[in-house]
Write a protein that holds these residues in place. Structure first.
Motif, PDB file in Angstrom:
ATOM      1  N   LEU A 336      26.106 -22.843  41.559  1.00  0.00           N
ATOM      2  CA  LEU A 336      25.347 -21.938  40.829  1.00  0.00           C
ATOM      3  C   LEU A 336      25.734 -21.353  39.992  1.00  0.00           C
ATOM      4  CD1 LEU A 336      23.299 -20.892  44.100  1.00  0.00           C
ATOM      5  CD2 LEU A 336      22.392 -22.893  41.864  1.00  0.00           C
ATOM      6  N   SER A 337      27.370 -21.786  39.790  1.00  0.00           N
ATOM      7  CA  SER A 337      27.830 -21.376  38.561  1.00  0.00           C
ATOM      8  C   SER A 337      27.415 -21.731  37.893  1.00  0.00           C
ATOM      9  CB  SER A 337      29.671 -21.474  39.110  1.00  0.00           C
ATOM     10  OG  SER A 337      30.100 -20.211  40.776  1.00  0.00           O
ATOM     11  N   GLY A 338      27.667 -20.854  36.737  1.00  0.00           N
ATOM     12  CA  GLY A 338      26.850 -20.823  35.524  1.00  0.00           C
ATOM     13  C   GLY A 338      25.701 -20.978  34.842  1.00  0.00           C
ATOM     14  N   GLU A 373      12.018 -14.328  42.411  1.00  0.00           N
ATOM     15  CA  GLU A 373      12.392 -13.599  41.940  1.00  0.00           C
ATOM     16  C   GLU A 373      13.923 -13.018  41.331  1.00  0.00           C
ATOM     17  OE1 GLU A 373      13.160 -10.978  45.832  1.00  0.00           O
ATOM     18  OE2 GLU A 373      15.302 -11.221  45.371  1.00  0.00           O
ATOM     19  N   GLU A 374      14.139 -12.480  40.425  1.00  0.00           N
ATOM     20  CA  GLU A 374      14.786 -13.263  39.673  1.00  0.00           C
ATOM     21  C   GLU A 374      16.686 -12.622  40.329  1.00  0.00           C
ATOM     22  OE1 GLU A 374      13.999 -13.242  35.627  1.00  0.00           O
ATOM     23  OE2 GLU A 374      13.145 -15.129  36.230  1.00  0.00           O
ATOM     24  N   LEU A 375      18.117 -13.089  40.147  1.00  0.00           N
ATOM     25  CA  LEU A 375      19.567 -12.107  40.111  1.00  0.00           C
ATOM     26  C   LEU A 375      19.791 -12.648  39.428  1.00  0.00           C
ATOM     27  CD1 LEU A 375      17.558 -12.843  43.539  1.00  0.00           C
ATOM     28  CD2 LEU A 375      19.695 -11.640  43.634  1.00  0.00           C
ATOM     29  N   PRO A 376      20.783 -12.245  38.884  1.00  0.00           N
ATOM     30  CA  PRO A 376      21.791 -12.152  37.516  1.00  0.00           C
ATOM     31  C   PRO A 376      22.405 -13.196  38.516  1.00  0.00           C
ATOM     32  CG  PRO A 376      22.101 -10.187  38.178  1.00  0.00           C
ATOM     33  CD  PRO A 376      21.272 -10.249  39.469  1.00  0.00           C
ATOM     34  N   GLY A 377      23.149 -14.116  37.282  1.00  0.00           N
ATOM     35  CA  GLY A 377      23.842 -15.148  37.839  1.00  0.00           C
ATOM     36  C   GLY A 377      25.478 -15.071  38.225  1.00  0.00           C
ATOM     37  N   TRP A 378      26.320 -15.737  37.992  1.00  0.00           N
ATOM     38  CA  TRP A 378      28.223 -15.546  37.733  1.00  0.00           C
ATOM     39  C   TRP A 378      28.077 -16.592  36.827  1.00  0.00           C
ATOM     40  CZ3 TRP A 378      25.830 -16.380  42.394  1.00  0.00           C
ATOM     41  CH2 TRP A 378      26.150 -17.606  43.059  1.00  0.00           C
ATOM     42  N   ASN A 394      27.799 -10.729  41.860  1.00  0.00           N
ATOM     43  CA  ASN A 394      26.731 -11.015  41.997  1.00  0.00           C
ATOM     44  C   ASN A 394      26.479 -11.871  42.205  1.00  0.00           C
ATOM     45  OD1 ASN A 394      26.010  -9.887  39.814  1.00  0.00           O
ATOM     46  ND2 ASN A 394      25.650 -10.917  37.677  1.00  0.00           N
ATOM     47  N   ALA A 395      26.590 -13.420  42.261  1.00  0.00           N
ATOM     48  CA  ALA A 395      28.127 -13.858  43.938  1.00  0.00           C
ATOM     49  C   ALA A 395      27.775 -13.229  45.711  1.00  0.00           C
ATOM     50  CB  ALA A 395      29.304 -14.896  44.106  1.00  0.00           C
ATOM     51  N   LYS A 396      27.815 -11.979  45.680  1.00  0.00           N
ATOM     52  CA  LYS A 396      27.807 -11.021  46.347  1.00  0.00           C
ATOM     53  C   LYS A 396      26.665 -11.064  46.693  1.00  0.00           C
ATOM     54  CE  LYS A 396      32.281  -8.935  46.747  1.00  0.00           C
ATOM     55  NZ  LYS A 396      32.998  -8.264  45.813  1.00  0.00           N
ATOM     56  N   ARG A 397      25.818  -9.932  45.329  1.00  0.00           N
ATOM     57  CA  ARG A 397      24.258  -9.757  45.363  1.00  0.00           C
ATOM     58  C   ARG A 397      23.255 -11.222  46.454  1.00  0.00           C
ATOM     59  NH1 ARG A 397      21.718  -7.099  40.231  1.00  0.00           N
ATOM     60  NH2 ARG A 397      24.308  -5.797  40.491  1.00  0.00           N
TER      61      ARG A 397
END
Ligand code: GDP
Ligand code: IMO
Ligand code: MG
Length: 436
Positions: A336-338, A373-378, A394-397
């Motif tokens: 999911l990175s990027g 629901e949306e979350l910010p990526g990294w 954001n990965a931790k989140r």
């Protein structure tokens, strides 16, 4: 002593092989309890990739005992091939480290032909099985016409059982499925040859486990497929033919429920599915293609392209309940990175209703729209991280949000296919429900 079950929470291919290989380090025994060579479990060690279909994913550790329980359906030709392939790659496999239950059912050549013939006949409506004969073998088990490893011990018994079922199989193959038929002598010849090779591996697996329990060894139960492919709890009829859930670790090996101390639910950081059937969060767009490519999402057994979608927390929460999960292992987080924004499905919209529980009726599920629901990526590369503190915020989140939605602690995070690409947050063997 702490005995742990590892199962898939989604539709299979969550990375069970990898995590079992890692956890096997701490266990004495790794045991498969259901499914057959429809499974494809990948382990990557020292840059070398191993895919096992029947042999438990502890086999790369020379000092571990690998068991195939009574709940597994075994294609003996495939098992022999797998043993040989491993030996050719320098892995020691013998009766000292691989045993198969005398009660395990044998996949016969007619099971494969029936599986493939039925799929052919169904055309567009096919289930998309792996064609390995899994369903027809379990079918014979339940209707009491199966042939087991213990029947191979006496050639007379094997021949008698075979001759009692084969005429009916051939009639069905020829008349209904318009398929080739099989001659009894050739099966006898083939299977008695298999018997010679495999009989030294045949054992009372329940008894072996009972001795291990008494000795205080750690036992790892390796599930195959995933909860939503379970014959009872999955997206029926687009499922496999066994119970894939943790409860079956007991009946599939001959151990009682009081000997299970923890259940790890494998969660791929997004969702994939091979074969037909509903997949509410499926992405038929560029993001789906990107995940498919970055995650190299091709089936480890059939090589088919896996369908991809966002993480579905309704699915994982459903699994948490059905399996009484005590911990989660999140895999492929690196894939999911990027991505700028990530989505998690938290409920479904069905007509005017908001569903928070996974529906049983296929028609309802097919009409469900995911609510995200949306979350910010990294953007950072996380494949070399070993400590959770080093993960991007954001990965931790994302991990914490999964934990909240599924109400189960994340114990393991995998950030690449390699054995060493793992972040252990909590040791499952030290955090069982209770220890003796
Ligand atoms: P299983 O059936 O649950 O054992 O999973 P498969 O082996 O069929 O599919 C998982 C695939 O993902 C394999 O190719 C693994 O090598 C790979 N894999 C496992 N964990 C990770 C991870 O954390 N990151 C990446 N990039 N690949 C992984
Ligand atoms: P692992 O253990 C993913 C799917 C097939 C098909 C359905 C029925 O590697 O996670 P079957 O041959 O079992 O009768 O096919 O189940 N299926 C899997 N999908 N991973 C697996 O195993 C699977 N084993 C079976 O694709 O849709
Ligand atoms: Mg697989």
């Amino acid at each position: 002593m702490s005995n742990i079950v590892v199962i898939g929470t989604q539709w299979g291919d969550e990375g069970k092989g990898k995590v079992v290989d890692v956890l096997a380090e701490k266990a004495s025994i790794v045991v498969r309890f259901q499914g057959g060579n429809n499974a494809g479990h990948t382990m990557v060690v020292g840059g070398e990739s191993f895919i096992s279909h029947l042999i438990p994913s502890g086999i790369l550790h020379p000092d571990k005992l690998c068991l195939i329980g009574n709940g597994v359906v075994v294609d003996p030709g495939v098992l022999i091939q797998e043993i040989t392939d491993l030996q050719e790659r320098g892995i020691t496999v013998g009766p000292h480290n691989l045993l198969v239950s005398e009660n395990a059912h044998l996949i016969m050549p007619y099971h494969r032909l029936v599986d493939q013939g039925r799929e052919r006949l169904k055309g567009d409506k096919k289930l998309g099985t792996t064609g390995r004969g899994i369903g027809p073998c379990y079918e014979d088990k339940v209707t009491r016409r199966g042939i087991r490893f213990c029947d191979l011990i006496d050639p007379g018994v094997f021949e008698e059982k075979l001759s009692s079922v084969l005429p009916e199989k051939n009639f069905y193959l020829k008349e209904l499925l318009k398929s080739e038929t099989i001659d009894q002598a050739s099966i006898l010849n083939e299977y008695l040859r298999y018997a010679e090779i495999l009989l030294p591996h045949v054992a009372n697996v329940s008894l072996v486990l009972s001795h291990a329990v008494k000795a205080g060894d750690h036992i790892l139960f390796e599930g195959a497929q995933g909860t939503h492919l379970d014959i009872d709890h999955g997206t029926y009829p687009f499922v496999t033919s066994s119970n894939t859930v943790a409860g079956n670790a007991c009946s599939g090996t001959g151990i009682g429920p009081t000997q299970i101390h923890g259940v790890i639910g494998m969660v791929k950081a997004y969702t994939t599915r091979v074969g037909s059937g509903p997949l509410p969060t499926e992405l038929n767009d560029e993001t789906g293609d990107r995940i498919q490519q970055r995650g190299a999402e091709f089936g480890a057994t059939t090589g088919r392209r896996r369908r991809c979608g966002w993480l579905d927390a309704v699915v994982v929460r459903n699994s948490a309940r059905i399996n009484s999960l005590t911990g989660l292992a999140i895999t492929k987080l690196d894939v999911l990175s990027g991505l700028e924004t990530l989505r998690i499905c938290t409920a479904y919209r069905y007509k005017q209703e908001r569903l928070t529980e996974f529906p049983s009726a296929l028609k309802v599920l097919e009409a469900c729209e995911p609510i995200y629901e949306e979350l910010p990526g990294w953007s950072d590369d996380i494949t070399g991280i070993h400590d959770q503190d080093d993960l991007p915020v954001n990965a931790k989140r994302y991990i914490r949000r999964i934990e909240e939605l599924v109400e189960t602690p994340v114990q393991i995070v995998s950030v690449g296919p390699g054995r060493e690409q793992i972040i252990m947050l909590q040791d499952p063997f030290d955090n069982g429900l209770y220890r003796l």
